[in-house]
Each structure stands twice: as C-alpha cells, then as structure tokens.
Write an enzyme that holds these catalytic residues in place. Structure first.
Site, PDB file in Angstrom:
ATOM      1  N   GLY A  46      -9.502  -0.929  -9.770  1.00  0.00           N
ATOM      2  CA  GLY A  46     -10.709  -1.565  -9.017  1.00  0.00           C
ATOM      3  C   GLY A  46     -10.511  -0.689  -7.594  1.00  0.00           C
ATOM      4  O   GLY A  46     -11.719   0.038  -7.241  1.00  0.00           O
ATOM      5  N   CYS A  68      -1.189   3.719  -4.931  1.00  0.00           N
ATOM      6  CA  CYS A  68      -2.034   2.474  -5.168  1.00  0.00           C
ATOM      7  C   CYS A  68      -1.853   1.529  -6.421  1.00  0.00           C
ATOM      8  O   CYS A  68      -2.144   0.518  -6.415  1.00  0.00           O
ATOM      9  CB  CYS A  68      -3.711   3.021  -5.264  1.00  0.00           C
ATOM     10  SG  CYS A  68      -4.763   1.826  -5.191  1.00  0.00           S
ATOM     11  N   ILE A  82       0.823  -4.249  -9.647  1.00  0.00           N
ATOM     12  CA  ILE A  82       0.785  -5.394 -10.564  1.00  0.00           C
ATOM     13  C   ILE A  82       1.147  -6.687  -9.712  1.00  0.00           C
ATOM     14  O   ILE A  82       1.907  -6.582  -8.833  1.00  0.00           O
ATOM     15  CB  ILE A  82       1.410  -5.218 -11.880  1.00  0.00           C
ATOM     16  CG1 ILE A  82       2.933  -4.975 -11.734  1.00  0.00           C
ATOM     17  CG2 ILE A  82       0.894  -3.919 -12.886  1.00  0.00           C
ATOM     18  CD1 ILE A  82       4.023  -5.337 -12.804  1.00  0.00           C
ATOM     19  N   THR A  83       0.685  -7.594 -10.421  1.00  0.00           N
ATOM     20  CA  THR A  83       1.305  -9.141  -9.871  1.00  0.00           C
ATOM     21  C   THR A  83       1.951  -9.756 -10.942  1.00  0.00           C
ATOM     22  O   THR A  83       1.350  -9.731 -12.325  1.00  0.00           O
ATOM     23  CB  THR A  83       0.311 -10.132  -9.260  1.00  0.00           C
ATOM     24  OG1 THR A  83      -0.859 -10.194 -10.400  1.00  0.00           O
ATOM     25  CG2 THR A  83      -0.315  -9.611  -7.959  1.00  0.00           C
ATOM     26  N   GLN A 129       3.098 -15.111   0.557  1.00  0.00           N
ATOM     27  CA  GLN A 129       2.196 -15.981  -0.458  1.00  0.00           C
ATOM     28  C   GLN A 129       3.080 -16.915  -1.501  1.00  0.00           C
ATOM     29  O   GLN A 129       3.791 -16.391  -2.211  1.00  0.00           O
ATOM     30  CB  GLN A 129       0.945 -15.221  -1.079  1.00  0.00           C
ATOM     31  CG  GLN A 129       0.207 -15.919  -1.879  1.00  0.00           C
ATOM     32  CD  GLN A 129      -0.750 -16.757  -1.274  1.00  0.00           C
ATOM     33  OE1 GLN A 129      -1.085 -16.760  -0.264  1.00  0.00           O
ATOM     34  NE2 GLN A 129      -1.151 -18.047  -2.089  1.00  0.00           N
ATOM     35  N   GLN A 173       4.479 -15.781  -5.019  1.00  0.00           N
ATOM     36  CA  GLN A 173       4.563 -14.433  -5.082  1.00  0.00           C
ATOM     37  C   GLN A 173       5.675 -14.135  -4.178  1.00  0.00           C
ATOM     38  O   GLN A 173       5.572 -12.831  -3.103  1.00  0.00           O
ATOM     39  CB  GLN A 173       3.375 -13.617  -4.243  1.00  0.00           C
ATOM     40  CG  GLN A 173       2.010 -13.920  -5.192  1.00  0.00           C
ATOM     41  CD  GLN A 173       0.827 -12.974  -4.809  1.00  0.00           C
ATOM     42  OE1 GLN A 173       0.664 -12.797  -3.440  1.00  0.00           O
ATOM     43  NE2 GLN A 173       0.249 -12.441  -5.761  1.00  0.00           N
ATOM     44  N   TYR A 194       5.938 -10.201  -5.395  1.00  0.00           N
ATOM     45  CA  TYR A 194       4.977  -9.242  -4.967  1.00  0.00           C
ATOM     46  C   TYR A 194       4.995  -9.162  -3.185  1.00  0.00           C
ATOM     47  O   TYR A 194       4.904  -7.947  -2.642  1.00  0.00           O
ATOM     48  CB  TYR A 194       3.560 -10.000  -5.135  1.00  0.00           C
ATOM     49  CG  TYR A 194       2.302  -9.052  -4.902  1.00  0.00           C
ATOM     50  CD1 TYR A 194       2.206  -7.869  -5.692  1.00  0.00           C
ATOM     51  CD2 TYR A 194       1.472  -9.549  -3.946  1.00  0.00           C
ATOM     52  CE1 TYR A 194       0.794  -7.254  -5.412  1.00  0.00           C
ATOM     53  CE2 TYR A 194       0.409  -8.566  -3.713  1.00  0.00           C
ATOM     54  CZ  TYR A 194      -0.029  -7.379  -4.433  1.00  0.00           C
ATOM     55  OH  TYR A 194      -1.172  -6.989  -4.110  1.00  0.00           O
ATOM     56  N   PRO A 223      -4.868  -4.538   2.072  1.00  0.00           N
ATOM     57  CA  PRO A 223      -6.199  -5.317   1.647  1.00  0.00           C
ATOM     58  C   PRO A 223      -5.847  -6.643   1.606  1.00  0.00           C
ATOM     59  O   PRO A 223      -4.716  -7.422   1.471  1.00  0.00           O
ATOM     60  CB  PRO A 223      -6.325  -4.796   0.535  1.00  0.00           C
ATOM     61  CG  PRO A 223      -5.450  -3.409   0.597  1.00  0.00           C
ATOM     62  CD  PRO A 223      -4.390  -3.682   0.906  1.00  0.00           C
ATOM     63  N   GLY A 224      -6.733  -7.500   2.376  1.00  0.00           N
ATOM     64  CA  GLY A 224      -7.006  -8.926   1.735  1.00  0.00           C
ATOM     65  C   GLY A 224      -7.426  -8.974   0.556  1.00  0.00           C
ATOM     66  O   GLY A 224      -7.086  -8.306  -0.413  1.00  0.00           O
TER      67      GLY A 224
END
Ligand code: NAD
Length: 247
Positions: free
Chosen positions: A15, A89, A92-93, A148, A151, A154, A184-185
C-alpha cells in the site's frame, strides 16, 4: 533533483510502497519494486501500474533472507544499474500480547522488519560509498516511537530501525550518503484495514487530525528525502502521524 537516479523500494508492491514507487518515478527516477511470491503477485501489480502510466522494474525476493536479498538487489542492478536510492519499506505485523506471543511471531517480525534492513542495505552500501552518493530511507512506525499494546515484536523492530539509521548516518555522512527514518502513524492501507472497523475508529479517536493518513502523504516525504537537495538531512526520524505522537 533525482533525474535518472535508480531507486529500489522493498515492499514496493504494498500500500505505502506503491505510492513511494509512483512518487519517485514522477520525480524521474528509474524505480524497482521488490515483491514476495506467495504474498504478492508482482506481474499483476506491474500490469496495473502500467495501465496507470507508470513503468517499473520488479524483482522477487524474501528480504528477511540474506542471500535472497542479495540476489534481489543484483537482479535490480542488472536491470537498472547501481542503486542510488534505497527505501526499506517491506514489513509485517504478527500481533499478540507478550504473555501469549509465540517465538515464531517474534522471529518473523524481527526478521522481516529489522534483519531485512541489514540484509538489503549491506548489498548496496559499498557501491554507494564508492560512488559518493546514496539515499537510504527506512520506513519505521509511530509504534516504534511510542510502543503499542500487542506489538512488543513490531515496536522493538521498528525502534531498532531508527538505531540502525542513526549509526549508519554517522558512518556514511562523509561519503555523500544520507540515512533517515520515516515513521508513519496509521495509514489507510490493507495493513490497517485488517484491524477491523471498530479498532480503526478507536485509532482515529486518538489522532488529533481526526483521520487516517494516506499513503501519498508518506510518499511525498520519502521523495523529498531522496532528492539531491536534501543532503543536510541525515539521521533524522520524520514523524507523519496526524499529531498522534509528538516525540
Ligand atoms: P503492506 O502489507 O501493504 O505492504 C508490505 C509489503 O512488504 C508488501 O509488498 C509485502 O510483499 C512486503 N513483504 C512482506 N514480507 C516480505 C518479505 N519477507 N520479503 C519481501 N517483501 C516482503 O503494508 P503497508 O501498509 O504498505 O506498510 C509498508 C511499511 O510501512 C511497513 O514496513 C509497515 O510496517 C510500515 N507502516 C505501515 C503503517 C500503516 O498504517 N499501513 C503504519 C506505520 C508503518
């Protein structure tokens, strides 16, 4: 200016990656996107982009694997020439509370988000040093800056990316190479759509700007950092998060 520079975007078919490829191409770069069999279909992605007027090179390869990443870089360099601009770039999560997280969830996220940055950068850095020019842009996350729930894997990987950025920026500064992180948010991509509508609305409630970001908003900053004229920006971590975290 970026005219005729060669750019590689890992996860270029995703994306955010797609918009980065388009932005760099619009700035007259020759752009290659890496893609991963079993996750993407590089050929259909390319066909769709061509219909929209963009022509890219593509190269398949698992960036979490050192040898596969090196082979993917070699393929790009054979097709387009030496890489001037690298955008790491791919990501994955695999979310889970720490007390439930399996070792393979930890390993996969660290390998794809962080080891990949070593793997791909290691294959291009020597050439950039020899040629006296390079732009390396690592796509991290707001969750690498603030942490977070669910996560730990991550957040650790994305925070690690910026440690890598700062160290490599210092090593490379006298060689005409800049290294920066973009964090990025929450951005409107399939990665965020996978969270489900209820979670997305909860996220939006925490964003002062009151909406998700758009992939194009990340791409324009990457394009700015990649330009020749951005040579005094290195080791920075640029937050693009609608005010969600102001570190
Ligand atoms: P996406 O899932 O659309 O794209 C991810 C890309 O990474 C895909 O092209 C996929 O093929 C590639 N990839 C995954 N594993 C790979 C591997 N082992 N080898 C090679 N390629 C691999 O995700 P996106 O939303 O476009 O995210 C892009 C980057 O931005 C990621 O690093 C992500 O962590 C980061 N990010 C995204 C958001 C968001 O809100 N979408 C927020 C912060 C950070």
């Amino acid at each position: 200016m970026m005219k005729n520079k060669v750019a590689l975007v890992t996860g270029g078919t995703g994306g955010i990656g797609t918009e980065i490829c388009k932005a760099l191409s619009s700035a007259s770069c020759h752009v290659a996107a890496s893609w991963l069999a079993g996750v993407d279909d590089g050929e259909s992605w390319l066909a769709k982009c061509r219909k929209e007027g963009f022509d890219f090179a593509i190269a398949e390869g698992d960036v979490s694997d050192f040898d596969a990443a090196a082979a993917m870089v070699k393929e790009v360099e054979t097709k387009l020439g030496p890489i001037d601009i690298l955008v790491n770039c791919a990501g994955i999560t695999k979310d889970s509370f720490m007390h439930k997280m399996e070792k393979d969830q930890w390993d996969a996220v660290l390998r794809v988000n962080l080891d990949s940055v070593f793997n791909v950068t290691r294959s291009v850095i020597m050439g950039m040093r020899k040629r006296g020019f390079g732009r390396i842009i690592n796509i991290s996350s707001v969750n690498g800056q603030k942490g977070q729930v669910g996560q730990t894997n991550y957040s650790a990987a994305k925070a690690g990316m910026h440690g890598f950025t700062m160290a490599l920026a210092q090593e490379s500064a006298r060689k005409g190479i800049t290294v920066n992180t973009v964090s990025p948010g929450y951005i409107a991509t399939t990665m965020v759509a996978a969270m489900g509508e209820k979670t997305i609305q909860k996220m939006i409630a925490q964003i002062p700007v009151g909406r998700l970001g758009e992939p194009e908003e990340i791409a324009r900053v990457v394009s700015f950092l990649a330009a020749d004229e951005s040579s005094f920006i290195t080791g920075a971590n640029i937050a693009i998060n609608g005010g969600m975290y102001m570190g």
